[in-house]
Design an enzyme around this catalytic site. Structure first.
Site, PDB file in Angstrom:
ATOM      1  N   GLY A 203       1.133  -0.828  -0.169  1.00  0.00           N
ATOM      2  CA  GLY A 203      -0.049   0.217  -0.006  1.00  0.00           C
ATOM      3  C   GLY A 203       0.873   1.157   0.337  1.00  0.00           C
ATOM      4  O   GLY A 203       2.098   1.144   0.021  1.00  0.00           O
ATOM      5  N   PRO A 204       0.373   2.294  -0.364  1.00  0.00           N
ATOM      6  CA  PRO A 204       0.852   3.582  -0.838  1.00  0.00           C
ATOM      7  C   PRO A 204       1.509   4.098   1.347  1.00  0.00           C
ATOM      8  O   PRO A 204       1.452   3.251   2.214  1.00  0.00           O
ATOM      9  CB  PRO A 204       0.053   4.587  -0.453  1.00  0.00           C
ATOM     10  N   PRO A 205       2.538   4.377   0.985  1.00  0.00           N
ATOM     11  CA  PRO A 205       3.283   5.068   2.412  1.00  0.00           C
ATOM     12  C   PRO A 205       2.028   6.029   3.047  1.00  0.00           C
ATOM     13  O   PRO A 205       0.747   6.282   2.571  1.00  0.00           O
ATOM     14  CB  PRO A 205       4.178   6.391   2.306  1.00  0.00           C
ATOM     15  N   GLY A 206       2.174   5.337   4.658  1.00  0.00           N
ATOM     16  CA  GLY A 206       1.537   6.333   5.474  1.00  0.00           C
ATOM     17  C   GLY A 206      -0.163   5.910   5.626  1.00  0.00           C
ATOM     18  O   GLY A 206      -1.584   6.031   6.127  1.00  0.00           O
ATOM     19  N   GLY A 208      -1.349   2.490   7.048  1.00  0.00           N
ATOM     20  CA  GLY A 208      -1.543   1.718   8.522  1.00  0.00           C
ATOM     21  C   GLY A 208      -0.250   0.485   8.495  1.00  0.00           C
ATOM     22  O   GLY A 208      -0.864  -0.640   9.424  1.00  0.00           O
ATOM     23  N   GLU A 426      -7.507  32.916 -10.038  1.00  0.00           N
ATOM     24  CA  GLU A 426      -8.281  32.252  -8.863  1.00  0.00           C
ATOM     25  C   GLU A 426      -9.980  32.727  -8.921  1.00  0.00           C
ATOM     26  O   GLU A 426     -10.454  31.268  -9.152  1.00  0.00           O
ATOM     27  CB  GLU A 426      -7.952  32.334  -7.585  1.00  0.00           C
ATOM     28  N   ASP A 501      -0.949  23.948 -13.981  1.00  0.00           N
ATOM     29  CA  ASP A 501      -2.036  23.904 -13.966  1.00  0.00           C
ATOM     30  C   ASP A 501      -2.306  23.582 -16.388  1.00  0.00           C
ATOM     31  O   ASP A 501      -2.396  22.406 -16.363  1.00  0.00           O
ATOM     32  CB  ASP A 501      -2.831  25.297 -14.648  1.00  0.00           C
TER      33      ASP A 501
END
Length: 691
Positions: A203-206, A208, A426, A501
């Protein structure tokens, strides 16, 4: 024992240094006798400068009347006889010189002659032992091949169980079989079932992975060894393989147990993919790990858990059945999982009544458990900064924005021209997002710099999305180009602020053509290159399409970008009044939330009304913060007085009858007034919101 050995070594070094200094000092004193030639000695005798003379074997020494000592080594018998007859005997008769009976010097022992050399050798040996001891972390001389795995104690493991893991229900169910096997192995053996030898957490970092493995060990109540993949690899050849063997030998002694290898991709990368050939240290370590996982030896009762976020670079032999039989994918949590994670991480934090975990879960799509823990911690820090006692929704909103875009940089000096450019840029993004039917709603628009951005438009989805359609991707490109188009229409110039962008829009368009087959001209064919970045797997890369097709792909990407630009220009030209309205409002109050932007876009509120409401809300919030800070300081002062035993519990109940603590009474009265004012303020705020 180690400390005593270290102290003993220091004492030995000091003693050896003192002994060597004394030895050399004694030797230097003995060398204070001046060695002279025969002619010089005869000259001293002729001038009657010699006071005493000593003859021992082939050494002739004398003491001058000035106190200086001279010596002549190895004179011949004839030379001594000539000196005696001509000078020594006549002067002895006259009493001018005295002959001292010589004593034959004792022969020096071999041990004493070798003592300085032995002292130096001992000093070097002790220094070498101390150096090796420090280099191996203390007490590990020549222990390169020992495993560095850490054995966690039972009391540490029981602190984390499956109840502490939120948002991973299916993943916990996968690991619960491992836990049940470690507790009741007979149930599975009677059924002929073979429990997986290894479980790979991907899984991705962080997300668990490490935390879930700790919870599995805490549930099973068995010994838990943890080690990082990089701890196996060393600069010395053969050390990694030795550490793998030692790790499994230790695990066998503690069987049944769990061995957790974090970042296994550091040691489990594909063999033959490096530039050093197939005989390097890392590949030897991997070979030994493969043998230990499923070789001729039996490692019954040892469950291997491993975590990685790069399963694509792992060796296929490591992932086959019999080694890592099961792969558990731990992805980004969904809205239900995020809500549970918020509840877990906010358990010990004083949240305001207005904070709703369901609302927070909807506002944090794509956040990992580590991100959620971090934003709640940031919210607590922001609350402490204003001396608050409860974490409010404002702090959490600010921490969410801070985690996504970085901290505010209000102190940055920005010219009015750049502020105006940023405001229109913006505003263009926000208006395009609002007018696109399939684009997610605007959550916040700001021209306050954060991180590297001079301003940003935050768009949050209403629900979790796992797929993107052709229409949504086309609208996303239009939205990304809205800032550049707004600059062109209002300022008659364009800036470099749209560079990111344009880059993102181009990547989306190219993926539409080459990866997802969204182009009717190119067809449903994948022309994208692999995302593999592992050096050595494909050392020399080549395009998987011709130059003619590459030209058609570039032309199709350019067409998609140009169509999106034209569409954005048409929409903003038709709504140029709203573009100026939003930009001018941003120049006044700098930040618009989703509700304020929607009211401005629909005409529900004018710019003047919105600016006045924001100013009033700022004053109300400033007053509330000041009152809450004063309340917090007063309560902290009372708590400090209690701790110092200046006020007991009974004294607090009869504060009115105590003249000697009138100051504390004033504090309590002021707290009541503050609470009343705050209640009234909350009612006023509620009425304002209803209005």
């Amino acid at each position: 024992m180690k400390r005593n050995f270290k102290n003993l070594g220091i004492y030995i070094i000091i003693f050896a240094i003192v002994l060597a200094v004394a030895w050399f000092y004694q030797g230097s004193k003995q060398q204070e006798v001046k060695e002279i030639a025969y002619s010089d000695f005869a000259s001293y005798l002729n001038q009657e400068k010699v006071k005493e003379i000593t003859i021992v074997d082939t050494t002739l020494s004398g003491t001058l009347k000035s106190g200086e000592k001279v010596v002549m080594y190895s004179p011949s018998f004839l030379e001594i006889q000539m000196l005696e007859e001509e000078y020594i005997f006549p002067q002895m008769k006259e009493g001018k010189i005295k002959k001292v009976a010589g004593v034959k010097p004792k022969k020096q022992s071999i041990f004493l002659s070798m003592l300085p050399t032995l002292v130096i050798i001992v000093i070097f040996v002790i220094f070498w032992l101390m150096f090796m001891n420090q280099g191996q972390g203390g007490g590990k001389v020549m222990s390169f091949g020992k495993s560095r795995a850490k054995l966690h104690k039972d009391e540490d493991l029981k602190k984390v169980t499956f109840n502490d893991v939120a948002g991973l229900d299916e993943e916990k169910e996968e690991l619960s079989e491992i836990v049940d096997f470690l507790k009741n192995p007979k149930k599975y053996r009677d059924l002929g079932a073979r429990i997986p030898k290894g479980v790979l957490l991907v899984g991705p970092p962080g997300t668990g992975k490490t935390y879930l493995s700790k919870a599995a060990a805490g549930e099973a109540g068995v010994p838990f060894y943890s080690i990082s993949g990089s701890d196996f690899v060393e600069m010395f050849v053969g050390v990694g393989a030795s550490r793998v063997r030692d790790l499994f030998e230790q695990a066998k002694k503690s069987s049944p147990c769990i061995v957790f290898i974090d970042e296994i991709d550091a040691v489990g990368r594909k063999r033959g993919a490096g530039l050093g050939g197939g005989n390097d240290e890392r590949e030897q370590t991997l070979n030994q790990l493969l043998v230990e996982l499923d070789g001729f030896g039996e490692n019954t009762g040892i469950i291997i858990l491993a975590a990685t976020n790069r399963p694509d670079v792992l060796d296929p032999a490591l992932l086959r059945p019999g080694r890592f039989d099961r792969q558990v994918v731990i992805g980004i949590p969904d809205i239900k999982g995020r809500e549970a994670i918020f509840k877990v991480h906010s358990k010990n934090k004083p949240l305001d009544e207005t904070v709703d975990p369901k609302v927070l879960a909807r506002r944090t799509p794509g956040f990992t458990p580590a991100d959620i823990e971090n934003l709640l911690n940031e919210a607590a820090l922001l609350t402490a900064r204003r001396n608050g006692r409860k974490i409010r929704m404002d702090e959490i909103e600010e921490s969410i924005t801070k985690v996504i875009a970085g901290p505010e940089k209000k102190s940055r000096v920005i010219s009015e021209t750049e502020r105006k450019l940023t405001a229109f840029h913006e505003a263009g993004h926000a208006l395009i997002a609002r007018m696109m039917p399939n684009t997610d709603p605007v959550h916040q628009v700001t021209i306050i710099p954060r991180g590297r951005a001079g301003g940003f438009t935050m768009i949050l989805p209403k629900e979790d999305k796992y797929y993107a359609t052709k229409t949504t991707m086309e609208e996303q490109i239009v939205h990304l180009l809205g800032g550049r188009v707004a600059e062109k229409l209002t300022l008659n110039d364009i800036s470099t602020g749209a560079s990111n962008d344009i880059e993102r829009a181009t990547d989306i368009a190219r993926d539409m053509v080459t990866k997802y087959g969204f182009s009717e001209k190119i067809g449903t064919v994948n022309y994208s290159s692999s995302d593999e970045v592992f050096l050595g797997k494909d050392f020399s890369t080549r395009k998987n399409h011709s130059e003619e097709m590459a030209s058609e792909i570039d032309e199709e990407v350019r067409r998609i970008i140009q169509d999106a630009f034209d569409q954005a220009e048409k929409l903003l030209s038709e709504n140029i009044d709203k573009l100026h309205l939003v930009a001018n409002t941003l120049l006044e109050i700098e930040t618009l939330d989703g509700e304020q932007f929607e009211a401005l876009f629909t005409g529900e509120k004018t710019s003047e009304q919105l600016i006045a409401e924001v100013r009033d809300m700022e004053k109300v919030l400033e007053k509330a913060n000041a009152e809450e800070a004063a309340e917090s300081e007063n309560l902290m002062r009372l708590e400090s007085i209690k701790e110092n035993n200046e006020i007991s519990t009974d004294d607090e109940n009869v504060l009115d009858s105590k003249d000697e603590i009138s100051e504390d009474e004033t504090i309590l009265d002021s707290n009541d007034e503050i609470l009343e004012d705050k209640t009234m303020l909350d009612k006023e705020s509620d009425n304002d919101e209803k209005n």
